[in-house]
Write an enzyme that holds these catalytic residues in place. Structure first.
Site, PDB file in Angstrom:
ATOM      1  CE  LYS A  75      -0.076  -0.348   4.982  1.00  0.00           C
ATOM      2  NZ  LYS A  75      -0.584  -1.185   6.044  1.00  0.00           N
ATOM      3  CG  MET A 127       9.691  24.114  -1.942  1.00  0.00           C
ATOM      4  SD  MET A 127       8.783  25.019  -3.189  1.00  0.00           S
ATOM      5  CE  MET A 127       7.798  26.116  -2.204  1.00  0.00           C
ATOM      6  CE1 TYR A 173      13.671  32.377   1.364  1.00  0.00           C
ATOM      7  CE2 TYR A 173      13.748  29.987   1.495  1.00  0.00           C
ATOM      8  CZ  TYR A 173      13.555  31.148   0.762  1.00  0.00           C
ATOM      9  OH  TYR A 173      13.251  31.059  -0.552  1.00  0.00           O
ATOM     10  NE  ARG A 228      -6.723   0.270  10.713  1.00  0.00           N
ATOM     11  CZ  ARG A 228      -5.467   0.101  10.283  1.00  0.00           C
ATOM     12  NH1 ARG A 228      -4.594   1.075  10.356  1.00  0.00           N
ATOM     13  NH2 ARG A 228      -5.092  -1.051   9.792  1.00  0.00           N
TER      14      ARG A 228
HETATM   15  C1  LIG Z   1       0.127  -2.037   6.736  1.00  0.00           C
HETATM   16  C2  LIG Z   1      -0.451  -3.261   7.251  1.00  0.00           C
HETATM   17  C3  LIG Z   1       0.365  -4.350   7.620  1.00  0.00           C
HETATM   18  C4  LIG Z   1       1.868  -4.293   7.643  1.00  0.00           C
HETATM   19  O1  LIG Z   1       2.315  -3.652   8.816  1.00  0.00           O
HETATM   20  P1  LIG Z   1       3.862  -3.547   9.152  1.00  0.00           P
HETATM   21  O2  LIG Z   1       3.891  -3.007  10.518  1.00  0.00           O
HETATM   22  O3  LIG Z   1       4.440  -2.617   8.168  1.00  0.00           O
HETATM   23  O4  LIG Z   1       4.408  -4.905   9.042  1.00  0.00           O
HETATM   24  C5  LIG Z   1      -0.260  -5.512   7.968  1.00  0.00           C
HETATM   25  N1  LIG Z   1      -1.611  -5.619   7.989  1.00  0.00           N
HETATM   26  C6  LIG Z   1      -2.409  -4.588   7.669  1.00  0.00           C
HETATM   27  C7  LIG Z   1      -3.880  -4.772   7.727  1.00  0.00           C
HETATM   28  C8  LIG Z   1      -1.873  -3.376   7.295  1.00  0.00           C
HETATM   29  O5  LIG Z   1      -2.671  -2.361   6.964  1.00  0.00           O
END
Ligand SMILES: *Cc1c(COP(=O)(O)O)cnc(C)c1O
Length: 814
Positions: free
Chosen positions: A483, A758, A709, A582
């Site tokens: 992701k 920047m 800056y 969640r």
């Molecule tokens: C992102 C995610 C993981 C991986 O988590 P890590 O801590 O990076 O290993 C596993 N399961 C779900 C549902 C996630 O969203």
């Protein structure tokens, strides 16, 4: 493949010692690229050049417990299969595997264009059929059987390329693999040294198609045309090529770029927009059209698919060079034919000024004098501005070339000579036999646009995955979380690499991320963690698997399934809420969930949950409570469902800290990048990312002056400042300025002074020997990603996903 040692020994008539019930899914022959020791056997291949025998100890150290070898070894702890001939062993096993599979198959052979056509076909067909192909250009006596062994039950189509280097080899290849559809590409003089004539080469190649039903061949070669008709008068033979006598050919004016290419396919006309119009590309397109038609693809789909073809490595690579040059690099192979193709290619650019760098032509059966006369004639016709010859053989014919060439024995000599520095505003063609490594000249002449890069080491990622796998049971599956652009590293590149290494699942957050992967050819199952309602139709269209976390989501998704006319049970993944609060089903919703599941058209492929604190030792009791809730609720669901979906709950820190709760699958994320909050684990992982840049300018700043800056830094002594071209727009938080963060130069740390701008920031490098152009490390080993994250008062996840898309990602495999 998936055979026990006993089955393998029976199939290949070998002896074995050890546990015959051990399952083998992979055969590795290169000790450096072993991905997983589990269910992998090491095949010690002996060739004239190298003996795999030497690496046996090393692979046993890596955890391999099955060795296939010609010579029995003394190690009572590993299983051994003893074979008389390692290559024949592989071929026999692959042959059995192919004969017992049930797939349609395409076999590609020829001198040029095999790999590109295989990749094109794959890109056009993967979403029509479950397709397996040769990885890279695995086409040799070893590569072909290993490619064929990748076939699994689910596959419907196999596309394999087949190469030979000497007479007699094709029969062995054909024994391994008998394609239903044959494709003979361009026949050229490359690799012909071992063949007495072109005719012998063609006859040998055509042996691959003894059992084919239909053969597509390049009919522009008249010798091929006559031999194929003589050998296979009763087969369905279809010629393609630029000559009008072919069944598949082009009837429009190629040079008129305003017009699409019109292809005549028997009595149909197919019109395609094709930009690249050299002979080689167009001929390959004709072959592609022929096979797509044969497989029943409609003309409009063919057009769309060919339009989408991209990212396939073209053999001729053009890159922008320094001093306004354009570099055309073809260091892949060198023979007379490929030289002609390259000349044709550079003519397309209409730039009158061009230079040539050309090496000895190896590996060709022709008489040397005649060959170099022909080469020189061809070269002289092109009217190059400058010619550089590399190699003693071609050097001895230098008098034939005009203008008079500069001659060097080795590539290094040319590089050291600096003669290249005088080339400006030109097309520079690099044409070299592989041995000369003229790609080093490309590196020298290439315009480096990107001083700031995020370099990703794929081997380190593999190491980290293997490390986590080594903690797990062999049968536990692994999902890689890709992701958020694979935590900023590049979702397609990482996914493609993991797919090559047989990852079981990929996980993305949103449907768009999964669609992008599918479009680029990723076929591994993909789970979408946050399927938004508007994306359900594309989830189904692209064969993505949604996380279902509430009754509402289940209802709406099921409605979409009905609308889409989907017939089979659609795979979904049920998320249970166990304490994170969640997403997920709560205890009291389970009965209703089960009732609904019974009447909806879905198949629960997995049941899962997520740990909120697997990386925090103080929260062990809470985590154990989460695990307990998961066990109870998932067991309840499974009992009521009447079938057994996979279960999974561990993320990376879960894998290392709660290994016993691995169930059927784990989900790795940050761990594959090399991070862990557990020091002992972290020490066993490798850094896979390096964020780096170079010094733009060095300034001497007098005592009492200010930097940046708002005059953020005021010197209290004479100071040396290095300006580097990264800033908050690249993802460096502004808060690391003013002495909070440090960067590494020549392995030492120096403070960031003043406010981060920047696109730039300033580093104090007092007393250090730092020059303009020197490399600067934002994070890798010093400082580490963890240390850099501490400067930013955040975690590695946020640092990585904040790195701006404008930072070029570079992938290395060593
Ligand atoms: C992102 C995610 C993981 C991986 O988590 P890590 O801590 O990076 O290993 C596993 N399961 C779900 C549902 C996630 O969203």
């Amino acid at each position: 493949m998936n055979y026990t040692i006993k089955e393998i020994a029976d199939i290949t008539h070998s002896k074995f010692f050890g546990n015959g019930k051990t399952k083998i899914k992979n055969i590795a022959f290169d000790s450096r690229t072993i991905y997983s020791a589990k269910q992998t056997a090491f095949l010690a291949i002996s060739t004239q050049k190298n003996s795999g025998q030497k690496y046996i100890d090393k692979v046993i150290e890596k955890g391999i417990n099955t060795i296939i070898t010609e010579n029995e070894i003394t190690n009572a702890f590993v299983n051994q299969i003893i074979t008389k001939n390692s290559i024949e062993f592989l071929q026999t096993l692959a042959r059995y595997h192919f004969e017992h599979s049930d797939i349609n198959s395409i076999g590609i052979t020829g001198s040029n264009g095999k790999t590109i056509l295989k990749e094109w076909l794959y890109q056009c067909l993967w979403n029509e059929f479950a397709t397996v192909k040769s990885p890279k250009s695995f086409n040799s006596q070893i590569g072909l059987p290993l490619s064929v062994l990748q076939i699994e039950k689910k596959h419907e189509l196999g596309i394999f390329e087949v190469g030979i280097s000497k007479p007699g080899e094709m029969e062995k290849q054909e024994r391994v693999f008998q394609p239903k559809i044959g494709l003979l590409t361009h026949i050229g003089s490359a690799h012909s040294a071992n063949f007495s004539s072109e005719e012998e080469l063609i006859r040998e190649k055509l042996k691959l198609f003894q059992h084919s039903e239909i053969i597509f061949y390049n009919g522009d070669n008249l010798l091929t045309e006559s031999i194929i008709r003589e050998l296979y008068p009763h087969k369905n033979l279809i010629s393609y090529g630029l000559e009008s006598s072919n069944r598949i050919t082009i009837i429009s004016e190629i040079s008129n770029r305003a017009e699409d290419i019109q292809i005549q396919y028997f009595d149909e006309i197919i019109s395609l927009p094709i930009f690249q119009r050299d002979d080689a590309t167009l001929t390959n397109v004709l072959a592609l059209v022929g096979i797509l038609k044969e497989l029943g693809i409609s003309n409009s789909d063919i057009k769309e698919k060919i339009d989408d073809l991209k990212a396939v490595e073209m053999r001729l690579e053009s890159v922008e060079g320094v001093r306004n040059n354009l570099i055309i690099n073809d260091s892949y192979n060198l023979d007379l034919d490929s030289l002609k193709i390259a000349f044709q290619f550079i003519r397309e650019y209409n730039n009158p000024r061009k230079s040539l760098i050309l090496t000895d032509i190896l590996d060709s059966g022709e008489n040397r004098t005649a060959l170099y006369h022909e080469v020189a004639e061809l070269v002289n016709e092109q009217k190059f501005d400058k010619i550089f010859l590399i190699g003693d053989e071609i050097g001895s014919f230098s008098a034939l070339f005009s203008p008079a060439p500069s001659v060097f024995s080795t590539t290094s000599q040319l590089i050291e000579n600096k003669a290249l520095n005088e080339i400006e505003n030109q097309i520079v063609l690099l044409k070299g036999a592989r041995k000369f490594k003229i790609e080093r000249i490309k590196e020298l002449l290439e315009l480096r646009k990107h001083d700031t890069v995020l370099e990703i080491n794929l081997n380190a990622i593999l190491h980290n995955i293997n490390f986590h796998k080594s903690l797990l049971k062999p049968e536990t599956k692994m999902m890689a979380m890709v992701k958020a652009n694979a935590y900023g590293l590049g979702s397609y590149e990482i996914s493609e690499f993991l797919q090559l290494h047989h990852i079981d699942y990929l996980g993305v957050a949103f449907a768009d991320e999964g669609i992008e992967l599918r479009k680029k050819g990723i076929t591994t199952p993909i789970i979408v963690m946050n399927p938004e309602q508007h994306s359900y139709d594309s989830i189904i269209e692209y064969n993505l698997e949604p996380e279902i976390y509430s009754l509402r989501v289940l209802e709406v998704f099921n409605e979409q399934l009905l609308k889409s006319g989907n017939q089979q049970k659609y795979p979904i993944h049920v998320k249970l809420e166990t304490g994170m609060h969640r997403l997920g089903f709560k205890d009291f919703e389970l009965d209703e969930l089960i009732d609904r599941l019974r009447v909806t058209n879905v198949q629960v492929t997995s049941i899962f949950s997520h740990l909120s604190s697997a990386d925090i030792p103080e929260e062990r009791d809470f985590t154990l409570q989460q695990l307990k809730t998961f066990d109870k609720n998932s067991t309840y669901l499974i009992n009521k469902l009447g079938y057994k979906p996979l279960r999974h709950i561990l993320n990376s820190s879960g894998i290392t800290n709660y290994t016993d709760y691995q169930y059927d699958m784990v989900r790795i994320g940050i761990g594959m990048i090399g991070e862990s909050s557990n020091k002992l684990i972290k020490n066993q992982l490798q850094n896979s990312v390096c964020f780096k840049t170079v010094v733009s300018q060095i300034s001497e700043v007098k005592s009492g002056e200010s930097v940046g800056y708002g005059r953020g830094y005021r010197t209290d002594q004479d100071t040396k400042i290095a300006t580097i071209p990264v800033g908050y727009a690249d993802g460096i938080p502004r808060m690391v300025g003013n002495m909070v963060g440090r960067v590494g130069i020549h392995k030492k740390l120096y403070p960031i002074v003043g406010n981060v701008c920047m696109d730039m920031m300033m580093i104090r490098v007092d007393g250090a020997n730092v020059e303009e152009g020197d490399p600067v490390v934002l994070f890798n080993s010093n400082p580490t990603l963890g240390e850099f994250s501490n400067y930013c008062k955040t975690i590695a996840y946020e640092v990585l996903t904040s790195i701006s898309p404008r930072v070029k990602r570079i992938y290395i495999k060593n």
